[in-house]
Motif scaffolding. Sequence first.
Motif, PDB file in Angstrom:
ATOM      1  N   GLY A 246       5.791 -14.335  14.490  1.00  0.00           N
ATOM      2  CA  GLY A 246       7.451 -14.026  14.574  1.00  0.00           C
ATOM      3  C   GLY A 246       7.886 -13.699  12.931  1.00  0.00           C
ATOM      4  O   GLY A 246       8.479 -12.608  12.749  1.00  0.00           O
ATOM      5  N   LYS A 247       7.103 -14.360  12.113  1.00  0.00           N
ATOM      6  CA  LYS A 247       7.490 -14.076  10.800  1.00  0.00           C
ATOM      7  C   LYS A 247       6.924 -12.785  10.302  1.00  0.00           C
ATOM      8  O   LYS A 247       7.484 -12.064   9.505  1.00  0.00           O
ATOM      9  N   LEU A 248       5.816 -12.546  10.728  1.00  0.00           N
ATOM     10  CA  LEU A 248       4.953 -11.145  10.271  1.00  0.00           C
ATOM     11  C   LEU A 248       5.755 -10.018  10.976  1.00  0.00           C
ATOM     12  O   LEU A 248       6.004  -9.045  10.187  1.00  0.00           O
ATOM     13  N   GLN A 249       6.463 -10.188  11.877  1.00  0.00           N
ATOM     14  CA  GLN A 249       7.157  -9.090  12.589  1.00  0.00           C
ATOM     15  C   GLN A 249       8.365  -8.624  11.959  1.00  0.00           C
ATOM     16  O   GLN A 249       8.924  -7.751  11.440  1.00  0.00           O
ATOM     17  N   ARG A 250       9.054  -9.936  11.359  1.00  0.00           N
ATOM     18  CA  ARG A 250      10.178 -10.057  10.696  1.00  0.00           C
ATOM     19  C   ARG A 250       9.881  -9.225   9.230  1.00  0.00           C
ATOM     20  O   ARG A 250      10.711  -8.724   8.554  1.00  0.00           O
ATOM     21  N   LEU A 251       8.568  -9.541   8.690  1.00  0.00           N
ATOM     22  CA  LEU A 251       8.289  -9.021   7.588  1.00  0.00           C
ATOM     23  C   LEU A 251       8.189  -7.498   7.513  1.00  0.00           C
ATOM     24  O   LEU A 251       8.833  -6.683   6.699  1.00  0.00           O
ATOM     25  N   LEU A 252       7.564  -7.084   8.641  1.00  0.00           N
ATOM     26  CA  LEU A 252       7.706  -5.483   9.039  1.00  0.00           C
ATOM     27  C   LEU A 252       8.662  -4.866   8.972  1.00  0.00           C
ATOM     28  O   LEU A 252       8.919  -3.970   8.389  1.00  0.00           O
ATOM     29  N   GLU A 253       9.715  -5.654   9.593  1.00  0.00           N
ATOM     30  CA  GLU A 253      11.122  -5.083   9.881  1.00  0.00           C
ATOM     31  C   GLU A 253      11.775  -4.848   8.348  1.00  0.00           C
ATOM     32  O   GLU A 253      12.383  -3.873   7.910  1.00  0.00           O
ATOM     33  N   THR A 254      11.570  -5.821   7.677  1.00  0.00           N
ATOM     34  CA  THR A 254      12.268  -5.895   6.360  1.00  0.00           C
ATOM     35  C   THR A 254      11.684  -4.771   5.453  1.00  0.00           C
ATOM     36  O   THR A 254      12.377  -4.110   4.643  1.00  0.00           O
ATOM     37  N   VAL A 255      10.210  -4.631   5.329  1.00  0.00           N
ATOM     38  CA  VAL A 255       9.634  -3.825   4.556  1.00  0.00           C
ATOM     39  C   VAL A 255      10.115  -2.292   5.081  1.00  0.00           C
ATOM     40  O   VAL A 255      10.287  -1.537   4.036  1.00  0.00           O
ATOM     41  N   GLU A 256      10.092  -2.053   6.195  1.00  0.00           N
ATOM     42  CA  GLU A 256      10.469  -0.786   6.597  1.00  0.00           C
ATOM     43  C   GLU A 256      12.129  -0.396   6.327  1.00  0.00           C
ATOM     44  O   GLU A 256      12.210   0.730   5.781  1.00  0.00           O
ATOM     45  N   ARG A 257      13.029  -1.496   6.390  1.00  0.00           N
ATOM     46  CA  ARG A 257      14.444  -1.443   5.710  1.00  0.00           C
ATOM     47  C   ARG A 257      14.419  -1.092   4.050  1.00  0.00           C
ATOM     48  O   ARG A 257      15.075  -0.137   3.642  1.00  0.00           O
ATOM     49  N   GLU A 258      13.564  -1.850   3.445  1.00  0.00           N
ATOM     50  CA  GLU A 258      13.546  -1.649   1.905  1.00  0.00           C
ATOM     51  C   GLU A 258      12.784  -0.295   1.721  1.00  0.00           C
ATOM     52  O   GLU A 258      13.352   0.345   0.768  1.00  0.00           O
ATOM     53  N   ARG A 259      12.026   0.282   2.436  1.00  0.00           N
ATOM     54  CA  ARG A 259      11.167   1.392   2.186  1.00  0.00           C
ATOM     55  C   ARG A 259      12.324   2.518   2.119  1.00  0.00           C
ATOM     56  O   ARG A 259      12.161   3.391   1.366  1.00  0.00           O
ATOM     57  N   GLU A 260      13.212   2.458   3.162  1.00  0.00           N
ATOM     58  CA  GLU A 260      14.336   3.619   3.067  1.00  0.00           C
ATOM     59  C   GLU A 260      15.116   3.553   1.953  1.00  0.00           C
ATOM     60  O   GLU A 260      15.737   4.796   1.633  1.00  0.00           O
ATOM     61  N   THR A 261      15.166   2.638   1.186  1.00  0.00           N
ATOM     62  CA  THR A 261      16.417   2.695   0.047  1.00  0.00           C
ATOM     63  C   THR A 261      15.602   2.876  -1.320  1.00  0.00           C
ATOM     64  O   THR A 261      16.017   2.877  -2.293  1.00  0.00           O
ATOM     65  N   LEU A 262      14.263   2.898  -1.336  1.00  0.00           N
ATOM     66  CA  LEU A 262      13.456   2.841  -2.542  1.00  0.00           C
ATOM     67  C   LEU A 262      12.908   4.287  -2.902  1.00  0.00           C
ATOM     68  O   LEU A 262      12.596   5.154  -2.002  1.00  0.00           O
ATOM     69  N   ASP A 263      13.095   4.477  -4.112  1.00  0.00           N
ATOM     70  CA  ASP A 263      12.524   5.974  -4.563  1.00  0.00           C
ATOM     71  C   ASP A 263      11.386   5.577  -5.620  1.00  0.00           C
ATOM     72  O   ASP A 263      10.931   6.504  -6.229  1.00  0.00           O
ATOM     73  N   ASP A 264      10.941   4.480  -5.883  1.00  0.00           N
ATOM     74  CA  ASP A 264      10.183   4.050  -7.123  1.00  0.00           C
ATOM     75  C   ASP A 264       8.515   4.143  -6.274  1.00  0.00           C
ATOM     76  O   ASP A 264       8.542   3.264  -5.379  1.00  0.00           O
ATOM     77  N   PRO A 265       7.854   4.782  -7.054  1.00  0.00           N
ATOM     78  CA  PRO A 265       6.418   4.884  -6.258  1.00  0.00           C
ATOM     79  C   PRO A 265       5.563   3.538  -6.442  1.00  0.00           C
ATOM     80  O   PRO A 265       4.964   3.248  -5.551  1.00  0.00           O
ATOM     81  N   GLY A 266       5.870   2.781  -7.362  1.00  0.00           N
ATOM     82  CA  GLY A 266       5.261   1.511  -7.670  1.00  0.00           C
ATOM     83  C   GLY A 266       5.552   0.543  -6.804  1.00  0.00           C
ATOM     84  O   GLY A 266       4.943  -0.135  -5.979  1.00  0.00           O
ATOM     85  N   LEU A 267       7.013   0.489  -6.360  1.00  0.00           N
ATOM     86  CA  LEU A 267       7.482  -0.347  -5.504  1.00  0.00           C
ATOM     87  C   LEU A 267       7.114   0.098  -3.902  1.00  0.00           C
ATOM     88  O   LEU A 267       6.823  -0.938  -3.083  1.00  0.00           O
ATOM     89  N   ASN A 268       6.889   1.339  -3.883  1.00  0.00           N
ATOM     90  CA  ASN A 268       6.606   1.842  -2.459  1.00  0.00           C
ATOM     91  C   ASN A 268       4.880   1.291  -2.213  1.00  0.00           C
ATOM     92  O   ASN A 268       4.588   1.042  -1.063  1.00  0.00           O
ATOM     93  N   ASP A 269       4.130   1.386  -3.292  1.00  0.00           N
ATOM     94  CA  ASP A 269       2.912   1.045  -3.252  1.00  0.00           C
ATOM     95  C   ASP A 269       2.684  -0.493  -2.847  1.00  0.00           C
ATOM     96  O   ASP A 269       1.862  -1.001  -1.970  1.00  0.00           O
TER      97      ASP A 269
END
Length: 141
Positions: free
Chosen positions: A99-122
């Motif tokens: 369940g925590k892995l699923q929550r982690l995936l959701e959080t990562v997807e949400r964060e990716r939408e707001t980022l434009d830094d290639p290092g953080l995206n990596d």
Amino acid sequence: MKIVSPQRSTPLRGTAKSSGAASSAAFKPDFGESDAASASGVSGVASLTAIDSLLAVQGVQAPDDALTGRRRAIADATETLDILDEIKLGLLAGELPAGKLQRLLETVERERETLDDPGLNDVLDHIELRARVELAKHGQI
């Protein structure tokens, strides 16, 4: 004991009488032409204008949406780190918190939408890949 100075002070002889007109006049040094005085006045005004401009630029604040976006990014990053800590503790205890892995995936997807830094995206790509691999190992995906 008496101390005697080698220099003797002598009283002034005579007194200077001041007239009323001379005592009311203020000291005004004359540095030359009046053009020079007006030129320095203009220069002083220009430097004051430059200082006012600098102070105005310093007084400009970032828009509220920029601050809100930054705060939101910090909160999302903190949430991701907290989830990773919970997963680490679960793995050390010998269990896989799916369940925590699923929550982690959701959080990562949400964060990716707001980022434009290639290092953080990596970094987010690596986190997402590892979470998906762990879920796939246990048939959760």
